[in-house]
Design a protein around this motif. Structure first.
Motif, PDB file in Angstrom:
ATOM      1  N   UNK A 110       9.180 -64.225 -19.500  1.00 63.10           N
ATOM      2  CA  UNK A 110       8.750 -63.801 -20.836  1.00 63.10           C
ATOM      3  C   UNK A 110       9.922 -63.535 -21.753  1.00 63.10           C
ATOM      4  N   UNK A 111      11.057 -63.105 -21.225  1.00 65.74           N
ATOM      5  CA  UNK A 111      12.252 -62.957 -22.062  1.00 65.74           C
ATOM      6  C   UNK A 111      12.769 -64.314 -22.529  1.00 65.74           C
ATOM      7  N   UNK A 112      12.806 -65.275 -21.614  1.00 61.09           N
ATOM      8  CA  UNK A 112      13.279 -66.619 -21.937  1.00 61.09           C
ATOM      9  C   UNK A 112      12.377 -67.309 -22.964  1.00 61.09           C
ATOM     10  N   UNK A 113      11.076 -67.083 -22.856  1.00 61.93           N
ATOM     11  CA  UNK A 113      10.117 -67.734 -23.746  1.00 61.93           C
ATOM     12  C   UNK A 113       9.895 -66.969 -25.044  1.00 61.93           C
ATOM     13  N   UNK A 114      10.453 -65.768 -25.149  1.00 58.36           N
ATOM     14  CA  UNK A 114      10.306 -64.986 -26.367  1.00 58.36           C
ATOM     15  C   UNK A 114       8.964 -64.292 -26.502  1.00 58.36           C
ATOM     16  N   UNK A 115       8.285 -64.039 -25.400  1.00 55.55           N
ATOM     17  CA  UNK A 115       7.002 -63.344 -25.403  1.00 55.55           C
ATOM     18  C   UNK A 115       7.244 -61.856 -25.182  1.00 55.55           C
ATOM     19  N   UNK A 116       6.342 -61.044 -25.711  1.00 50.49           N
ATOM     20  CA  UNK A 116       6.354 -59.638 -25.334  1.00 50.49           C
ATOM     21  C   UNK A 116       5.770 -59.568 -23.925  1.00 50.49           C
ATOM     22  N   UNK A 117       6.053 -58.484 -23.227  1.00 46.51           N
ATOM     23  CA  UNK A 117       5.533 -58.331 -21.867  1.00 46.51           C
ATOM     24  C   UNK A 117       4.006 -58.363 -21.862  1.00 46.51           C
ATOM     25  N   UNK A 118       3.410 -57.648 -22.818  1.00 43.78           N
ATOM     26  CA  UNK A 118       1.949 -57.573 -22.893  1.00 43.78           C
ATOM     27  C   UNK A 118       1.327 -58.949 -23.153  1.00 43.78           C
ATOM     28  N   UNK A 119       1.883 -59.668 -24.109  1.00 42.84           N
ATOM     29  CA  UNK A 119       1.354 -61.005 -24.435  1.00 42.84           C
ATOM     30  C   UNK A 119       1.480 -61.936 -23.234  1.00 42.84           C
ATOM     31  N   UNK A 120       2.608 -61.864 -22.561  1.00 41.05           N
ATOM     32  CA  UNK A 120       2.851 -62.721 -21.393  1.00 41.05           C
ATOM     33  C   UNK A 120       1.801 -62.482 -20.309  1.00 41.05           C
ATOM     34  N   UNK A 121       1.556 -61.219 -19.973  1.00 40.90           N
ATOM     35  CA  UNK A 121       0.606 -60.922 -18.896  1.00 40.90           C
ATOM     36  C   UNK A 121      -0.837 -61.267 -19.290  1.00 40.90           C
ATOM     37  N   UNK A 122      -1.177 -61.081 -20.558  1.00 41.21           N
ATOM     38  CA  UNK A 122      -2.516 -61.495 -21.001  1.00 41.21           C
ATOM     39  C   UNK A 122      -2.667 -63.005 -20.904  1.00 41.21           C
ATOM     40  N   UNK A 123      -1.641 -63.720 -21.353  1.00 37.61           N
ATOM     41  CA  UNK A 123      -1.631 -65.184 -21.304  1.00 37.61           C
ATOM     42  C   UNK A 123      -1.728 -65.656 -19.845  1.00 37.61           C
ATOM     43  N   UNK A 124      -0.954 -65.036 -18.989  1.00 37.95           N
ATOM     44  CA  UNK A 124      -0.929 -65.423 -17.579  1.00 37.95           C
ATOM     45  C   UNK A 124      -2.304 -65.209 -16.929  1.00 37.95           C
ATOM     46  N   UNK A 125      -2.968 -64.114 -17.269  1.00 40.54           N
ATOM     47  CA  UNK A 125      -4.302 -63.846 -16.719  1.00 40.54           C
ATOM     48  C   UNK A 125      -5.288 -64.931 -17.150  1.00 40.54           C
ATOM     49  N   UNK A 126      -5.231 -65.328 -18.422  1.00 40.44           N
ATOM     50  CA  UNK A 126      -6.114 -66.405 -18.903  1.00 40.44           C
ATOM     51  C   UNK A 126      -5.816 -67.724 -18.206  1.00 40.44           C
ATOM     52  N   UNK A 127      -4.539 -67.987 -17.980  1.00 39.89           N
ATOM     53  CA  UNK A 127      -4.142 -69.222 -17.300  1.00 39.89           C
ATOM     54  C   UNK A 127      -4.711 -69.240 -15.877  1.00 39.89           C
ATOM     55  N   UNK A 128      -4.665 -68.097 -15.210  1.00 40.97           N
ATOM     56  CA  UNK A 128      -5.191 -68.028 -13.847  1.00 40.97           C
ATOM     57  C   UNK A 128      -6.683 -68.354 -13.821  1.00 40.97           C
ATOM     58  N   UNK A 129      -7.421 -67.874 -14.811  1.00 43.35           N
ATOM     59  CA  UNK A 129      -8.849 -68.198 -14.863  1.00 43.35           C
ATOM     60  C   UNK A 129      -9.063 -69.679 -15.090  1.00 43.35           C
ATOM     61  N   UNK A 130      -8.310 -70.246 -16.000  1.00 40.97           N
ATOM     62  CA  UNK A 130      -8.422 -71.686 -16.239  1.00 40.97           C
ATOM     63  C   UNK A 130      -8.145 -72.467 -14.962  1.00 40.97           C
ATOM     64  N   UNK A 131      -7.055 -72.107 -14.292  1.00 37.04           N
ATOM     65  CA  UNK A 131      -6.691 -72.817 -13.067  1.00 37.04           C
ATOM     66  C   UNK A 131      -7.734 -72.622 -11.975  1.00 37.04           C
ATOM     67  N   UNK A 132      -8.276 -71.425 -11.873  1.00 38.28           N
ATOM     68  CA  UNK A 132      -9.303 -71.171 -10.866  1.00 38.28           C
ATOM     69  C   UNK A 132     -10.500 -72.093 -11.077  1.00 38.28           C
TER      70      UNK A 132
END
Length: 146
Positions: A110-132
């Motif tokens: 998230x530091x490398x991509x310029x995301x806030x920690x909160x935005x990164x984890x929310x995004x990651x959770x959505x990605x996991x649902x999509x992948x599931x």
């Protein structure tokens, strides 16, 4: 008549996706040593038979290796196809975090991509649902019947 969609079990779904990634990483390695043919001679008192059956350990090992290779290739392609259906930023997160040879930590990504920690984890959770759903490994909560 009311149609009720089953509710997703978030924790178990996340574990299922992480387990799929772990298996993917494992498959990217090489064939396990126990699948390799043994080079020492084996002696037995079983008389040879003429048939289409394989009795040689080397032949059995070769067949198992081919089956494993095919399974591994199919699994890797299954994961890759699902990941490739994600949006570019989503794909970048998953590849950097789970599928790259050198596993990075979340805070590095998230530091490398310029995301806030909160935005990164929310995004990651959505990605996991999509992948599931793409991988058809989502886990539903069990309905409790009174």
């Amino acid at each position: 008549m009311i149609f009720k969609l089953p509710e997703i079990n978030r924790d178990e779904t996340k574990k299922a996706v992480e387990k799929a990634f772990e298996k993917y990483r494992f498959y990217l390695l090489t064939i396990p040593e126990e699948k390799l043919p043994k080079l020492t001679a084996t002696y037995s008192l079983v008389p040879p038979t003429i048939s289409n059956e394989f009795h040689s350990k080397t032949e059995d090992t070769a067949i198992n290796a081919v089956d494993f290779e095919r399974e591994r290739e199919e699994y890797i392609n299954w994961i890759r196809k699902a990941v490739n259906r994600l949006a570019p930023k989503e794909r970048e997160i998953i590849i950097k975090r789970y599928l790259h040879e050198e596993e990075l930590y979340d805070y590095e990504i998230y530091n490398e991509m310029g995301f806030s920690e909160r935005r990164y984890y929310r995004q990651k959770a959505r990605i996991f649902y999509k992948l599931a759903f793409l991988l058809k490994i989502e886990v539903y909560k069990k309905e409790e019947h009174p």
